[in-house]
Design a protein around this motif. Structure first.
Motif, PDB file in Angstrom:
ATOM      1  N   ARG A  68       3.812  16.818   3.028  1.00 47.01           N
ATOM      2  CA  ARG A  68       3.280  15.482   2.809  1.00 47.01           C
ATOM      3  C   ARG A  68       2.189  15.489   1.738  1.00 47.01           C
ATOM      4  N   ARG A  69       2.281  14.550   0.806  1.00 46.18           N
ATOM      5  CA  ARG A  69       1.238  14.383  -0.219  1.00 46.18           C
ATOM      6  C   ARG A  69       0.425  13.149   0.141  1.00 46.18           C
ATOM      7  N   GLN A  70      -0.854  13.321   0.268  1.00 47.02           N
ATOM      8  CA  GLN A  70      -1.714  12.224   0.693  1.00 47.02           C
ATOM      9  C   GLN A  70      -2.551  11.715  -0.474  1.00 47.02           C
ATOM     10  N   ALA A  71      -2.855  10.434  -0.420  1.00 48.77           N
ATOM     11  CA  ALA A  71      -3.683   9.840  -1.471  1.00 48.77           C
ATOM     12  C   ALA A  71      -4.281   8.547  -0.953  1.00 48.77           C
ATOM     13  N   LYS A  72      -5.433   8.198  -1.503  1.00 47.34           N
ATOM     14  CA  LYS A  72      -6.024   6.888  -1.267  1.00 47.34           C
ATOM     15  C   LYS A  72      -5.845   6.063  -2.527  1.00 47.34           C
ATOM     16  N   VAL A  73      -5.556   4.794  -2.351  1.00 46.20           N
ATOM     17  CA  VAL A  73      -5.293   3.937  -3.504  1.00 46.20           C
ATOM     18  C   VAL A  73      -6.338   2.834  -3.573  1.00 46.20           C
ATOM     19  N   HIS A  74      -6.469   2.270  -4.763  1.00 48.15           N
ATOM     20  CA  HIS A  74      -7.402   1.157  -4.984  1.00 48.15           C
ATOM     21  C   HIS A  74      -6.633  -0.152  -4.843  1.00 48.15           C
ATOM     22  N   PHE A  75      -7.154  -1.060  -4.033  1.00 47.17           N
ATOM     23  CA  PHE A  75      -6.509  -2.353  -3.814  1.00 47.17           C
ATOM     24  C   PHE A  75      -6.976  -3.355  -4.850  1.00 47.17           C
ATOM     25  N   ASP A  76      -6.015  -4.015  -5.496  1.00 46.75           N
ATOM     26  CA  ASP A  76      -6.302  -5.071  -6.463  1.00 46.75           C
ATOM     27  C   ASP A  76      -5.645  -6.353  -5.971  1.00 46.75           C
ATOM     28  N   LEU A  77      -6.445  -7.369  -5.699  1.00 45.61           N
ATOM     29  CA  LEU A  77      -5.930  -8.601  -5.097  1.00 45.61           C
ATOM     30  C   LEU A  77      -4.891  -9.269  -5.978  1.00 45.61           C
ATOM     31  N   ALA A  78      -5.158  -9.384  -7.286  1.00 42.83           N
ATOM     32  CA  ALA A  78      -4.216 -10.063  -8.177  1.00 42.83           C
ATOM     33  C   ALA A  78      -2.868  -9.337  -8.189  1.00 42.83           C
ATOM     34  N   ILE A  96       0.838  -1.202   0.000  1.00 46.09           N
ATOM     35  CA  ILE A  96       0.000   0.000   0.000  1.00 46.09           C
ATOM     36  C   ILE A  96       0.872   1.252   0.000  1.00 46.09           C
ATOM     37  N   SER A  97       1.960   1.222   0.773  1.00 48.51           N
ATOM     38  CA  SER A  97       2.875   2.355   0.788  1.00 48.51           C
ATOM     39  C   SER A  97       3.488   2.592  -0.583  1.00 48.51           C
ATOM     40  N   LEU A  98       3.837   1.504  -1.275  1.00 48.61           N
ATOM     41  CA  LEU A  98       4.396   1.625  -2.623  1.00 48.61           C
ATOM     42  C   LEU A  98       3.380   2.210  -3.583  1.00 48.61           C
ATOM     43  N   LYS A  99       2.122   1.761  -3.492  1.00 49.77           N
ATOM     44  CA  LYS A  99       1.070   2.290  -4.365  1.00 49.77           C
ATOM     45  C   LYS A  99       0.878   3.793  -4.141  1.00 49.77           C
ATOM     46  N   ILE A 100       0.912   4.224  -2.883  1.00 49.63           N
ATOM     47  CA  ILE A 100       0.746   5.649  -2.575  1.00 49.63           C
ATOM     48  C   ILE A 100       1.926   6.452  -3.110  1.00 49.63           C
ATOM     49  N   SER A 120      -7.348   1.671   6.641  1.00 53.45           N
ATOM     50  CA  SER A 120      -8.689   2.118   6.252  1.00 53.45           C
ATOM     51  C   SER A 120      -8.689   3.552   5.748  1.00 53.45           C
ATOM     52  N   GLU A 121      -7.669   4.340   6.146  1.00 52.53           N
ATOM     53  CA  GLU A 121      -7.569   5.720   5.684  1.00 52.53           C
ATOM     54  C   GLU A 121      -6.736   5.842   4.407  1.00 52.53           C
ATOM     55  N   LYS A 122      -6.153   4.728   3.957  1.00 49.32           N
ATOM     56  CA  LYS A 122      -5.270   4.762   2.783  1.00 49.32           C
ATOM     57  C   LYS A 122      -5.837   4.028   1.579  1.00 49.32           C
ATOM     58  N   VAL A 123      -6.813   3.145   1.828  1.00 47.48           N
ATOM     59  CA  VAL A 123      -7.354   2.293   0.764  1.00 47.48           C
ATOM     60  C   VAL A 123      -8.811   2.652   0.534  1.00 47.48           C
ATOM     61  N   GLU A 124      -9.161   3.018  -0.700  1.00 41.04           N
ATOM     62  CA  GLU A 124     -10.519   3.472  -0.984  1.00 41.04           C
ATOM     63  C   GLU A 124     -11.527   2.330  -0.952  1.00 41.04           C
ATOM     64  N   ASN A 125     -11.112   1.132  -1.276  1.00 41.47           N
ATOM     65  CA  ASN A 125     -12.002  -0.032  -1.222  1.00 41.47           C
ATOM     66  C   ASN A 125     -11.571  -0.958  -0.085  1.00 41.47           C
ATOM     67  N   TYR A 126     -11.442  -0.394   1.097  1.00 39.51           N
ATOM     68  CA  TYR A 126     -10.901  -1.113   2.254  1.00 39.51           C
ATOM     69  C   TYR A 126     -11.702  -2.372   2.577  1.00 39.51           C
ATOM     70  N   ASP A 127     -13.042  -2.260   2.635  1.00 38.13           N
ATOM     71  CA  ASP A 127     -13.867  -3.423   2.976  1.00 38.13           C
ATOM     72  C   ASP A 127     -13.702  -4.538   1.947  1.00 38.13           C
ATOM     73  N   GLU A 128     -13.624  -4.148   0.685  1.00 38.11           N
ATOM     74  CA  GLU A 128     -13.406  -5.136  -0.379  1.00 38.11           C
ATOM     75  C   GLU A 128     -12.045  -5.800  -0.218  1.00 38.11           C
TER      76      GLU A 128
END
Length: 504
Positions: free
Chosen positions: A135-145, A116-120, A215-223
């Motif tokens: 500091r530059r902040q961003a939320k990223v989308h998690f892709d399981l594959a 997740i840190s790398l994606k950000i 949960s504050e870094k991943v936009e699709n955290y529950d997924e």
């Protein structure tokens, strides 16, 4: 007091594991001098540096150990060190891990946090933070594959380190990301490296870029949590070969028929997947096949070993197969699709290395991307130049596979035998066949599983579709000889004939 326990030290890790901060702390000791990523293929030490201690990138490529010797001389009486990451010079990885005079520090972090840190960092283009106000902040989308591929590659890197240490009787100091700021652990590391020097209060100087919960870094955290829940039974192999070559992500099965394909990169994947689609009742020549792969569930894939075991248990009558491609055609596929300029799927770092280190002539990018052979020839890039450039690429592959270059070995030109061995660590392959025998493979699977008639037209298409210049047009015996030298085990294991005879 500093004891001469080692001549130098290396911090082994992957990106986003806290190596900048660890190096920053170590450099506060009078006893140590760490020089950064001195074997990064793109720079020396830090971004923008093309020379270090009087050694440039060209000399580093030819004599990498000379740079270590120069650091030892420059840092004296301090102990010099550097950071060595996955993707850095593999020659140095092996040499340092088996060297008694090298102090080895292995830095690890929870793979999900580092991913997740790398994606950000990739999204914000901020790789180190000294001023919290910037500091530059961003939320990223998690892709399981994508995460599974990352985890597999990272596991393979650390497994390779561990295996080399064990084989050569070496030891290392392992430190976790969460312990980098712990003064007790930091001073324990200093003692391991040979000094009893004490820092009263180590100065941080570098600020954590992405504090807070996931949960504050991943936009699709529950997924993400739900997807990771399915991975609880995933077993990670400690064997580099199994983790790196022939992993789960290369396995694809029909949704109806008990047919599983173990895919070796840079092989005839699309033709086989189209054929498997017809085995399940689809049209192998459908124009929207690529879109359907994204939008429809055409095939079954496996997120973990439990899912694979379940699929195998439920299908005792099945065929699991792999197809090996002639090494020369496979190398040419990579050369045309990854090395020549143009497109988003190329290997620009390796391309630049081939241009500067080997003198490979590079054609015009726009004309390559547009498959414009006539335009390339008008611009002076002829078939003869293409033939010579491919010969250079084969020379690079041979040297790369024998550990003589600083570039990584990509799976698309890694030996196919390694993939077959890796697949057999996961499941028993029923069939390993050459691409030139695809029609016989189709007949064998059809008869063995009583599938009835299958449409095999896709196997009758030209092997050279999509190439700017056909391999058959530029082929020489020198190409074949270089490929055979690079892939001796593949030629011997699978019985490949010279390219023209193999596909005649």
């Amino acid at each position: 007091m500093t004891q001469q326990k080692f001549k130098y030290f290396v911090i082994y890790g992957v990106m986003r594991t806290g190596s900048n901060l660890l190096e920053h702390f170590l450099n506060q000791f009078d006893a140590f001098q760490s020089y950064g990523e001195v074997f990064n293929p793109s720079f020396l030490g830090k971004p923008g540096n093309d020379t270090m201690l009087g050694i440039g990138r060209a000399e580093r490529e030819q004599r990498p150990v000379a740079l270590i010797e120069r650091m030892i001389a420059d840092a004296a009486p301090a102990l010099p060190g550097f950071r060595l990451f996955q993707g850095h010079d593999p020659r140095i990885l092996r040499r340092t891990l088996i060297d008694d005079s090298c102090g080895k520090v292995i830095l690890r972090r929870n793979p999900l946090d580092s991913f997740i840190s790398l994606k950000i960092a990739q999204q914000t283009d901020q790789w180190m933070l000294r001023n919290i106000n910037k500091r530059r902040q961003a939320k990223v989308h998690f892709d399981l594959a994508e995460f599974l591929r990352y985890s597999e590659e990272t596991d393979a890197y650390y497994a390779q380190i561990n295996r080399l240490l064990q084989e050569h009787g070496q030891t290392a100091f392992t430190i976790a990301y969460d312990d980098v700021k712990d003064p007790a652990v930091l001073h324990g590391l200093a003692r391991y490296l040979g000094t009893d020097e004490h820092l009263a209060a180590p100065k941080e100087g570098i600020t954590r870029q992405n504090p807070g919960p996931l949960s504050e870094k991943v936009e699709n955290y529950d997924e993400m949590i739900a997807a990771l829940e399915t991975q609880r039974d995933t077993t990670v192999s400690a064997e580099p070969r199994a983790a790196e070559r022939g992993g789960l992500r290369f396995l694809t099965a029909c949704t109806r028929a008990p047919v599983l394909f173990a895919c070796i990169p840079a092989g005839p994947e699309e033709r086989i997947l189209r054929w498997m689609h017809t085995v399940d009742g689809g049209d192998p020549l459908r124009d929207d096949f690529h879109d359907a792969l994204e939008s429809e569930t055409l095939f079954t894939q496996f997120g973990n070993r439990k899912a694979l075991r379940l699929w195998l248990d439920e299908r005792p009558e099945r065929v699991c197969f792999a197809i090996v491609r002639h090494p020369l055609l496979r190398a040419y596929e990579v050369f045309e699709k990854r090395i020549l300029p143009g497109g988003d799927d190329g290997f620009p770092m390796i391309r630049e290395h081939l241009r500067t280190r080997y003198g490979m002539a590079m054609p015009d990018e726009d004309r390559c991307a547009g498959q414009d052979r006539a335009g390339l020839e008008q611009a002076g890039y002829t078939a003869d130049k293409h033939r010579a450039a491919f010969q250079i690429f084969l020379e690079f592959i041979r040297e790369n596979l024998s550990g003589q270059t600083s570039m990584r070995t990509d799976g698309e030109w890694a030996p196919q035998r390694a993939f077959v061995d890796g697949f057999n660590d996961l499941l028993p392959l029923d069939l390993v066949a050459k691409e030139s025998k695809l029609l016989r493979v189709a007949a064998y699977i059809r008869n063995n599983l009583n599938l009835g008639a299958t449409k095999n037209a896709v196997f009758k298409q030209s092997l050279e579709d999509g190439h700017i210049i056909p391999l058959s047009e530029i082929y020489t015996e020198a190409h074949e000889s270089e490929a055979r030298n690079a892939y001796r085990e593949d030629y011997a294991s699978f019985g490949f004939l010279p390219y023209p005879k193999e596909y005649s």
